[in-house]
Design a protein around this motif. Structure first.
Motif, PDB file in Angstrom:
ATOM      1  N   PHE A  16      -1.787  13.181  -6.220  1.00 23.28           N
ATOM      2  CA  PHE A  16      -1.918  13.847  -4.936  1.00 23.28           C
ATOM      3  C   PHE A  16      -0.658  14.625  -4.586  1.00 23.28           C
ATOM      4  N   GLY A  17      -0.808  15.486  -3.587  1.00 24.95           N
ATOM      5  CA  GLY A  17       0.356  16.155  -3.030  1.00 24.95           C
ATOM      6  C   GLY A  17       0.923  15.344  -1.888  1.00 24.95           C
ATOM      7  N   LYS A  18       2.101  15.729  -1.429  1.00 25.50           N
ATOM      8  CA  LYS A  18       2.779  14.945  -0.391  1.00 25.50           C
ATOM      9  C   LYS A  18       2.007  14.948   0.918  1.00 25.50           C
ATOM     10  N   VAL A  19       1.369  16.070   1.261  1.00 30.03           N
ATOM     11  CA  VAL A  19       0.656  16.144   2.535  1.00 30.03           C
ATOM     12  C   VAL A  19      -0.499  15.156   2.556  1.00 30.03           C
ATOM     13  N   ILE A  20      -1.260  15.120   1.448  1.00 27.69           N
ATOM     14  CA  ILE A  20      -2.398  14.207   1.379  1.00 27.69           C
ATOM     15  C   ILE A  20      -1.919  12.766   1.420  1.00 27.69           C
ATOM     16  N   PHE A  21      -0.835  12.487   0.707  1.00 29.13           N
ATOM     17  CA  PHE A  21      -0.293  11.126   0.684  1.00 29.13           C
ATOM     18  C   PHE A  21       0.062  10.663   2.093  1.00 29.13           C
ATOM     19  N   LYS A  22       0.808  11.503   2.831  1.00 31.20           N
ATOM     20  CA  LYS A  22       1.212  11.105   4.179  1.00 31.20           C
ATOM     21  C   LYS A  22       0.003  10.948   5.088  1.00 31.20           C
ATOM     22  N   SER A  23      -0.982  11.817   4.931  1.00 28.01           N
ATOM     23  CA  SER A  23      -2.171  11.753   5.781  1.00 28.01           C
ATOM     24  C   SER A  23      -2.944  10.466   5.549  1.00 28.01           C
ATOM     25  N   ALA A  60       0.832  -1.203   0.000  1.00 27.15           N
ATOM     26  CA  ALA A  60       0.000   0.000   0.000  1.00 27.15           C
ATOM     27  C   ALA A  60       0.868   1.254   0.000  1.00 27.15           C
ATOM     28  N   TYR A  61       1.963   1.218   0.742  1.00 31.41           N
ATOM     29  CA  TYR A  61       2.888   2.354   0.753  1.00 31.41           C
ATOM     30  C   TYR A  61       3.462   2.593  -0.641  1.00 31.41           C
ATOM     31  N   LEU A  62       3.879   1.516  -1.320  1.00 34.34           N
ATOM     32  CA  LEU A  62       4.428   1.663  -2.667  1.00 34.34           C
ATOM     33  C   LEU A  62       3.364   2.176  -3.643  1.00 34.34           C
ATOM     34  N   ILE A  63       2.155   1.668  -3.504  1.00 39.01           N
ATOM     35  CA  ILE A  63       1.067   2.079  -4.409  1.00 39.01           C
ATOM     36  C   ILE A  63       0.726   3.545  -4.217  1.00 39.01           C
ATOM     37  N   LEU A  64       0.566   3.957  -2.951  1.00 41.00           N
ATOM     38  CA  LEU A  64       0.224   5.346  -2.683  1.00 41.00           C
ATOM     39  C   LEU A  64       1.342   6.292  -3.122  1.00 41.00           C
ATOM     40  N   ARG A  65       2.571   5.846  -3.009  1.00 41.72           N
ATOM     41  CA  ARG A  65       3.684   6.677  -3.454  1.00 41.72           C
ATOM     42  C   ARG A  65       3.644   6.878  -4.969  1.00 41.72           C
ATOM     43  N   MET A  66       3.245   5.838  -5.701  1.00 43.23           N
ATOM     44  CA  MET A  66       3.127   5.971  -7.154  1.00 43.23           C
ATOM     45  C   MET A  66       1.948   6.864  -7.535  1.00 43.23           C
ATOM     46  N   VAL A  67       0.816   6.667  -6.856  1.00 41.43           N
ATOM     47  CA  VAL A  67      -0.346   7.512  -7.133  1.00 41.43           C
ATOM     48  C   VAL A  67      -0.041   8.964  -6.802  1.00 41.43           C
ATOM     49  N   ASN A  68       0.734   9.161  -5.754  1.00 39.49           N
ATOM     50  CA  ASN A  68       1.092  10.504  -5.327  1.00 39.49           C
ATOM     51  C   ASN A  68       1.848  11.277  -6.401  1.00 39.49           C
ATOM     52  N   LYS A  69       2.562  10.580  -7.267  1.00 41.34           N
ATOM     53  CA  LYS A  69       3.372  11.241  -8.283  1.00 41.34           C
ATOM     54  C   LYS A  69       2.528  12.028  -9.278  1.00 41.34           C
TER      55      LYS A  69
END
Length: 370
Positions: free
Chosen positions: A332-339, A320-329
């Motif tokens: 989303f922005g970094k703040v939303i990704f971390k949240s 999930a961390y890897l997936i969200l990091r890819m979607v974030n690119k």
């Protein structure tokens, strides 16, 4: 001694609830139960999967790849050098500076030539797009058929809608033909993946994939032997639901249909989060963690099964961390990704510590919004 070891491994108290024995799971009164000996058929079935896959990749996947412009590209082979080739195969594909210097002296080549040779040799072994497309095509077809078969076999079952029904009448639950084939085919498929693991494309999460396949086979084998078949079918179904979307996104990526690929990947990410990080822990693990203790005191098999489920859950969190990091690119922005990731971790921690879920979600949502 062998007989003693066999009896100890299959001791009733290890795998079954108190006051139950293996004799209670013998066929009688029209009831048919799963048997450990049934799993022997998965070995020839796994070999059959390898044969079907070979034919599929060459007769279907390769022409399909050609139709979207994917072809095998000819690669220049590096110059023959037995000394460097032996080191490449037996020691390291990417030697350090000390290794480069030593090989330079042994081969009579300068350091720059040795470095260039290893770079070209690694590129020569790098899997092409056609190979990746074939593998993704095969997985996509299987996961799609498995998902359809799982839905067809479960949509009219009570435990598909109410997980309390998973344990209704346990362990004296009759095995259905649909459950038999669902299990055998899934286990055979994962077995075939393990047989091919050294030949398939090695990705960054190679070790995690191996752990996942072994944990899945262990879970399925154990749940088969102790008649945890109902919960086993639910676990397989939620895994197939997201896997089919991932493989389809890969296919469009290799075909360079970027818009379609990105759209599918976002859908995959949503389905993955819902099935693997919400349904899996809050419905299925909760089902195996809480409801059995209402009928029987905890036993070794109970703990073993839940530990293996938690192993899968940790793998899901990693992916999930890897997936969200890819979607974030691209979304989303970094703040939303971390949240989002912190909220996901908090929800899972809540399940394991048995705190109040609703309160935790509200608190975390307020923190994110501020």
């Amino acid at each position: 001694m062998i007989d003693t070891l066999y009896e100890w491994i299959w001791w009733d108290r290890f795998w079954l609830p108190v006051n139950l024995t293996w004799a209670d799971l013998e066929d009688r009164d029209g009831r048919v139960y799963a048997k450990a000996s049934d799993l022997y058929v998965t070995l020839p079935c796994a070999i059959a999967f390898l044969l079907v896959r070979y034919l599929f990749e060459r007769l279907i996947a390769t022409p399909l790849a050609a139709s979207v412009g994917i072809r095998e590209k000819a690669r220049l082979r590096v110059a023959d050098n037995p000394i460097l080739e032996l080191y490449y195969l037996s020691h390291s594909r990417n030697p350090g500076q000390a290794g480069i210097d030593g090989l330079s002296k042994k081969s009579g080549w300068c350091v720059r030539q040795v470095e260039r040779w290893f770079r070209k040799r690694r590129n020569q072994d790098r899997p092409g797009v056609l190979k990746k497309f074939r593998e993704a095509s095969w997985r996509f077809v299987f996961y799609l058929l498995a998902l359809i078969g799982g839905v067809v076999s479960l949509y009219d079952k009570e435990w598909f809608y109410d997980t309390r029904e998973v344990w209704n009448g346990f362990p004296k639950q009759n095995m259905l033909d649909s459950q038999y084939w669902y299990y055998i085919l899934e286990m055979s498929f994962y077995g075939s993946l393990l047989f091919r693991v050294t030949f398939d494309v090695k990705r960054k999460d190679f070790k995690e994939q191996i752990i996942h396949h072994l944990a899945t086979l262990t879970l399925l084998s154990f749940s088969w032997c102790v008649n945890y078949i109902r919960i086993g079918t639910l676990v397989m179904l939620i895994h197939d639901a997201s896997d089919v979307l991932l493989e389809s996104a890969k296919l469009f990526n290799y075909a360079k249909w970027e818009t379609t690929c990105n759209s599918l990947f976002v859908v995959f990410a949503i389905v993955f989060m819902v099935t693997r990080l919400i349904i899996f822990p809050f419905w299925l693990i909760h089902c195996t963690w809480v409801y059995p203790t209402l009928q029987y005191p905890p036993f070794f098999g109970y703990y073993f099964f839940n530990v293996m489920l938690v192993v899968l859950l940790f793998l899901h969190i990693f992916w999930a961390y890897l997936i969200l990091r890819m979607v974030n690119k691209f979304l989303f922005g970094k703040v939303i990704f971390k949240s989002i990731f912190l909220l996901t971790l908090t929800l899972i921690t809540t399940l394991l510590t048995e705190h109040d879920l609703a309160t935790t979600v509200m608190v975390q949502t307020d923190r994110i919004s501020t």
